[in-house]
Design an enzyme around this catalytic site. Structure first.
Site, mmCIF file in Angstrom:
data_model
loop_
_atom_site.group_PDB
_atom_site.id
_atom_site.type_symbol
_atom_site.label_atom_id
_atom_site.label_comp_id
_atom_site.label_asym_id
_atom_site.label_seq_id
_atom_site.Cartn_x
_atom_site.Cartn_y
_atom_site.Cartn_z
ATOM 1 N N HIS A 99 0.857 -1.193 0.000
ATOM 2 C CA HIS A 99 0.000 0.000 0.000
ATOM 3 C C HIS A 99 0.894 1.245 0.000
ATOM 4 C CE1 HIS A 99 -2.788 3.077 1.345
ATOM 5 N NE2 HIS A 99 -3.759 2.279 0.941
ATOM 6 N N GLU A 171 -4.201 2.576 -7.277
ATOM 7 C CA GLU A 171 -4.561 3.658 -6.361
ATOM 8 C C GLU A 171 -3.659 4.871 -6.621
ATOM 9 O OE1 GLU A 171 -6.683 2.138 -2.620
ATOM 10 O OE2 GLU A 171 -4.551 2.016 -2.235
#
Ligand code: PGA
Length: 255
Positions: A99, A171
Site C-alpha cells: 500500500h 490507487e
C-alpha cells in the site's frame, strides 16, 4: 452471466479493537437485513490486533476477512512481524501488499512487495498489490512508467499455479483520503497499462482468469459505479467510506 465483483475495505489503523468489533457486528446485522448483492464479494481488512476477532464475528456471513500487510519470512527472530501462515490461522484469505502508505512511511519498495507476494501465495493467501503514482510523478508525465515498473518488478519471477490468483489495486496516491477521486477514463487507461504489464509476465489466459484489477482512492457510494463499470476494473479498494456500516453497504449496493 454477470462477472463477480469485489469490494475490499481497508480499515487501516483507524479503529481500535472495540471499534472493529462494533463495525463487524453492524455489517453483519445490516447485511442480514438487506442482503449483499449476489454478484459482489466483500472482504474487510482490520488491523492485526482485531483480525482473529473480526474473522470469528463474520464467520458464516457473506463477508470475508483480509490483512493489511504480511512479512516475507515464515518464522524466526523477526521482531514485530506477522507471517502469512499466522494470518491464515487468524482467518485471513487475502492480504494487501505494498500500500502507498507503507511505501511512503516504511520505505517499502518493489523488492519487498515481490518477497511478500511470494510468501502470501505460498500460504494460499490472495495478494492484493497496490500500485499508483504520486502527484509529482503524475505531473512529470511518468504515471504509465511507474505503473509498469511497480507491476513488473513487484511480480517478477513469481510463478502462478492454477489455483492462485493475484489482484492489482490501482490507487493514484495523490487522491487517497482526499474525497476527490480521478476521472473514470484515467482509471480505465491505468487498467490498460496494468493489463499490458501483466501480459508481459504471464500467458493471456492466466491474465484473464487469474488476475483482476481494482480501483482505489476516494471511492464512495456516488462514484463507485463509474469505476467498477469499466471493462477491466472488477472492483474497488475502499478506505474512508468503509468505516461506517450503513455507508459501506450503500456503496456495495451502488455498484
Ligand atoms: P480512501 O483510501 O478510500 O480513504 O481514499 C483508499 C486506500 O488507501 O486504500
Amino acid at each position: 452471466m454477470a462477472v463477480q465483483k469485489l469490494v475490499i475495505a481497508n480499515w487501516k489503523m483507524q479503529l481500535d479493537l472495540n471499534g472493529s468489533i462494533k463495525l463487524a457486528q453492524d455489517l453483519r446485522l445490516a447485511a442480514e437485513g438487506g442482503g449483499l448483492l449476489e454478484h459482489t464479494d466483500v472482504v474487510v481488512c482490520p488491523s492485526f490486533e482485531a483480525l482473529a476477532t473480526v474473522a470469528d464475528l463474520l464467520e458464516g456471513s457473506r463477508f470475508k476477512v483480509g490483512a493489511q500487510d504480511v512479512f516475507w519470512q515464515e518464522k524466526g527472530a523477526y521482531t514485530g512481524e506477522v507471517s502469512a501462515s499466522m494470518l491464515r490461522a487468524a482467518g485471513a484469505e487475502l492480504v494487501i501488499i505494498g500500500h502507498s502508505e507503507r511505501r511512503k512511511y516504511l520505505n517499502e519498495d518493489d523488492l519487498t512487495v515481490n518477497k511478500k507476494m511470494r510468501a502470501a501465495l505460498a500460504q494460499g493467501l490472495v495478494p492484493v498489490v497496490c500500485v499508483g503514482e504520486t502527484y509529482e510523478e503524475r505531473t512529470a508525465g511518468h504515471t504509465d512508467l511507474i505503473l509498469m515498473r511497480q507491476v513488473i518488478e513487484g511480480l517478477k519471477g513469481i510463478p502462478l499455479d492454477r489455483e492462485s490468483r493475484i489482484i492489482i489495486a490501482y490507487e493514484p496516491v495523490w487522491v487517497i483520503g482526499t474525497g476527490q477521486a480521478i476521472e473514470p477514463s484515467e482509471a480505465g487507461h491505468a487498467s490498460d497499462v496494468i493489463t499490458q504489464s501483466l501480459i508481459d509476465l504471464y500467458p493471456g489466459d492466466v491474465v484473464e482468469h487469474q488476475t483482476s484489477i481494482l480501483y482505489g482512492g476516494s471511492v464512495d457510494e456516488d462514484n463507485i459505479g463509474s469505476y467498477v463499470g469499466l471493462p477491466k476494473i472488477h472492483g474497488a479498494l475502499v478506505g474512508t467510506a468503509s468505516l461506517n456500516a450503513d455507508k459501506f453497504l450503500r456503496l456495495i449496493h451502488s455498484i
